[in-house]
Design a protein around this motif. Sequence first.
Motif, PDB file in Angstrom:
ATOM      1  N   TYR A 180       1.009  -1.247   0.119  1.00 57.94           N
ATOM      2  CA  TYR A 180       0.127   0.065   0.062  1.00 57.94           C
ATOM      3  C   TYR A 180       0.891   1.190   0.043  1.00 57.94           C
ATOM      4  N   PRO A 181       1.528   1.365  -1.190  1.00 59.64           N
ATOM      5  CA  PRO A 181       2.436   2.680  -1.256  1.00 59.64           C
ATOM      6  C   PRO A 181       1.973   4.024  -0.956  1.00 59.64           C
ATOM      7  N   VAL A 182       2.848   4.755  -0.057  1.00 55.97           N
ATOM      8  CA  VAL A 182       2.710   6.071  -0.045  1.00 55.97           C
ATOM      9  C   VAL A 182       3.851   6.893   0.035  1.00 55.97           C
ATOM     10  N   PRO A 183       3.703   8.105  -0.674  1.00 58.23           N
ATOM     11  CA  PRO A 183       4.878   9.058  -0.754  1.00 58.23           C
ATOM     12  C   PRO A 183       5.526   9.824   0.510  1.00 58.23           C
ATOM     13  N   VAL A 184       6.690   9.728   0.527  1.00 63.02           N
ATOM     14  CA  VAL A 184       7.387  10.316   1.684  1.00 63.02           C
ATOM     15  C   VAL A 184       7.960  11.588   1.213  1.00 63.02           C
ATOM     16  N   ALA A 185       7.998  12.679   1.887  1.00 62.67           N
ATOM     17  CA  ALA A 185       8.667  13.896   1.426  1.00 62.67           C
ATOM     18  C   ALA A 185       9.629  14.577   2.515  1.00 62.67           C
ATOM     19  N   LEU A 186      10.518  14.933   2.029  1.00 58.60           N
ATOM     20  CA  LEU A 186      11.603  15.629   2.754  1.00 58.60           C
ATOM     21  C   LEU A 186      11.335  17.122   2.498  1.00 58.60           C
ATOM     22  N   MET A 187      10.978  18.096   3.566  1.00 62.33           N
ATOM     23  CA  MET A 187      11.075  19.415   2.828  1.00 62.33           C
ATOM     24  C   MET A 187      11.380  20.450   4.097  1.00 62.33           C
ATOM     25  N   GLU A 188      11.442  21.536   3.422  1.00 69.57           N
ATOM     26  CA  GLU A 188      12.150  22.690   4.326  1.00 69.57           C
ATOM     27  C   GLU A 188      11.549  23.838   4.340  1.00 69.57           C
ATOM     28  N   ALA A 189      11.291  24.649   5.418  1.00 71.45           N
ATOM     29  CA  ALA A 189      10.615  25.859   5.466  1.00 71.45           C
ATOM     30  C   ALA A 189      11.340  26.852   4.613  1.00 71.45           C
ATOM     31  N   LYS A 190      10.741  27.696   3.815  1.00 73.01           N
ATOM     32  CA  LYS A 190      11.294  28.686   2.822  1.00 73.01           C
ATOM     33  C   LYS A 190      11.988  29.783   3.665  1.00 73.01           C
ATOM     34  N   SER A 191      12.824  30.349   3.181  1.00 74.75           N
ATOM     35  CA  SER A 191      13.835  31.411   3.895  1.00 74.75           C
ATOM     36  C   SER A 191      12.903  32.440   4.642  1.00 74.75           C
ATOM     37  N   GLY A 192      13.698  32.560   6.002  1.00 72.01           N
ATOM     38  CA  GLY A 192      12.989  33.382   6.747  1.00 72.01           C
ATOM     39  C   GLY A 192      12.312  32.801   7.991  1.00 72.01           C
ATOM     40  N   SER A 193      12.113  31.423   7.914  1.00 68.16           N
ATOM     41  CA  SER A 193      11.388  30.571   8.859  1.00 68.16           C
ATOM     42  C   SER A 193      12.375  29.858   9.752  1.00 68.16           C
ATOM     43  N   ALA A 194      11.996  29.921  11.053  1.00 72.43           N
ATOM     44  CA  ALA A 194      13.103  29.079  11.969  1.00 72.43           C
ATOM     45  C   ALA A 194      12.352  27.678  12.259  1.00 72.43           C
ATOM     46  N   GLU A 195      11.639  27.233  11.352  1.00 73.66           N
ATOM     47  CA  GLU A 195      10.924  25.835  11.409  1.00 73.66           C
ATOM     48  C   GLU A 195      11.626  24.701  11.204  1.00 73.66           C
ATOM     49  N   ALA A 196      11.751  23.573  11.780  1.00 76.14           N
ATOM     50  CA  ALA A 196      12.839  22.523  11.444  1.00 76.14           C
ATOM     51  C   ALA A 196      12.286  21.946  10.297  1.00 76.14           C
ATOM     52  N   ARG A 197      13.005  21.262   9.730  1.00 72.01           N
ATOM     53  CA  ARG A 197      12.838  20.373   8.404  1.00 72.01           C
ATOM     54  C   ARG A 197      11.825  19.290   8.773  1.00 72.01           C
ATOM     55  N   ARG A 198      10.996  18.997   7.723  1.00 73.30           N
ATOM     56  CA  ARG A 198      10.109  18.056   8.152  1.00 73.30           C
ATOM     57  C   ARG A 198      10.070  16.648   7.181  1.00 73.30           C
ATOM     58  N   ILE A 199       9.754  15.670   7.662  1.00 72.62           N
ATOM     59  CA  ILE A 199       9.636  14.479   6.876  1.00 72.62           C
ATOM     60  C   ILE A 199       8.156  14.150   6.972  1.00 72.62           C
ATOM     61  N   LYS A 200       7.291  14.131   5.848  1.00 71.71           N
ATOM     62  CA  LYS A 200       5.940  13.858   5.877  1.00 71.71           C
ATOM     63  C   LYS A 200       5.671  12.507   5.139  1.00 71.71           C
ATOM     64  N   TRP A 201       4.619  11.781   5.620  1.00 71.71           N
ATOM     65  CA  TRP A 201       4.269  10.779   4.967  1.00 71.71           C
ATOM     66  C   TRP A 201       2.573  10.530   5.477  1.00 71.71           C
ATOM     67  N   TRP A 202       2.066   9.531   4.844  1.00 76.41           N
ATOM     68  CA  TRP A 202       0.413   9.212   5.286  1.00 76.41           C
ATOM     69  C   TRP A 202       0.211   7.917   5.702  1.00 76.41           C
ATOM     70  N   ASN A 203      -0.722   7.717   6.411  1.00 77.46           N
ATOM     71  CA  ASN A 203      -1.018   6.275   6.756  1.00 77.46           C
ATOM     72  C   ASN A 203      -1.672   5.658   5.592  1.00 77.46           C
ATOM     73  N   LYS A 204      -1.206   4.176   5.343  1.00 77.74           N
ATOM     74  CA  LYS A 204      -1.680   3.406   4.269  1.00 77.74           C
ATOM     75  C   LYS A 204      -2.931   3.141   4.229  1.00 77.74           C
ATOM     76  N   GLU A 205      -3.721   3.260   5.167  1.00 78.14           N
ATOM     77  CA  GLU A 205      -4.874   2.754   5.247  1.00 78.14           C
ATOM     78  C   GLU A 205      -6.041   3.831   5.051  1.00 78.14           C
ATOM     79  N   ASP A 206      -5.915   4.875   5.675  1.00 81.43           N
ATOM     80  CA  ASP A 206      -6.899   6.042   5.633  1.00 81.43           C
ATOM     81  C   ASP A 206      -6.145   7.196   5.225  1.00 81.43           C
ATOM     82  N   SER A 207      -5.001   7.301   4.692  1.00 86.64           N
ATOM     83  CA  SER A 207      -4.270   8.408   4.244  1.00 86.64           C
ATOM     84  C   SER A 207      -4.208   9.559   5.211  1.00 86.64           C
ATOM     85  N   THR A 208      -4.135   9.350   6.397  1.00 84.70           N
ATOM     86  CA  THR A 208      -4.083  10.252   7.528  1.00 84.70           C
ATOM     87  C   THR A 208      -2.476  10.868   7.430  1.00 84.70           C
TER      88      THR A 208
END
Length: 346
Positions: A180-208
């Motif tokens: 039940y494949p789902v994408p995984v994204a590594l992302m970074e806040a654009k310039s000016g933001s102090a937020e940490a990098r994120r790794i995002k994915w989705w639950n394979k059953e309900d896409s949460t």
Amino acid sequence: MAPKSVFTFGTKLKTDQISSTVDGDGYGIVVRRDRKGTDDSKFFLTNVVAGTSADGDWPEIQLIAPGDKAATYHPKHPFYLGYDRVTVNPILYVHALASGEHVDRVQHTNLTDYELSNFERQKSDFRGCSKFFAKRNLIALCDSTDNYRIISGHEDRFAFPTSEALQRVILDINITGGLYPVPVALMEAKSGSAEARRIKWWNKEDSTETYFASSNTHPEAIVCFDDYIVWYSNGSNGSTPTIGWIDITTTGTPTTSFEYFSASSKIVAITKSGDKFKDGGHTWYATSDGGVYHFDASNSKATKMLSASDIGGASSTVAQLWADSYFFHVLSSNGLGAAFKIADVV
């Protein structure tokens, strides 16, 4: 003593990427890309039979752009080998910038006539695709409107829109989830933001949706097993090299807990082979001093297997690691590379 390579490459032109689909019995294809000046590339192929390269000189792949339009295959964009889900024939996927249009496209070709086609689904050919990744008969991508998709053939297996286009930059994309494949994204806040990098994915059953973020780590690249997401980080100041991992069944947005292993030197590359992180899979990473290590996830232990200098040339740094089901490839920063049997580097 360093393991002996099966074959080498990059002695004529500088090789900058390798992709391969060699099965566990040693049959398949390896494609390498050599730089052609600053902004273009040449592709070369070898067939692998019983664990041996069957094409000594690696014949060049003469890619034919759609509609005979001029196209540039820039070295900065990755390429991948996959296979057709119906015929199981190998397919080469490239990220192309069409001359004069300044529009990114994902294109594909079989390895018979090398005629490229734009990747199309309904009325969209994913113009402006920022990142993509191919694995087996699946493609993960983030298209021009930041929709995350997993596609098999020309059919969506997963599609999820996002409104993050103005807030974050996609650095890398991959696939997890097994059947039940789902994408995984590594992302970074654009310039000016102090937020940490994120790794995002989705639950394979309900896409949460779930994302991992921690101020204590700064993921630079990801590899994905069916059950775990693995990354390397050198910390925000480059002084705390770690391999981190998280079980994809983890839920919550955000989640901050993760497991990790501290490396001895700055990490510059990572790759994997197999489906399960702790059950038969393999992870390797390379450090800035040229060391290449096999990471035993079950025991959280790393063993040095070889150095960049073992593949020849003056370079002592690693540019890329790549693995399929049979070979482990090491590419040095001076464009020389070598393939080793996985059994010899674990």
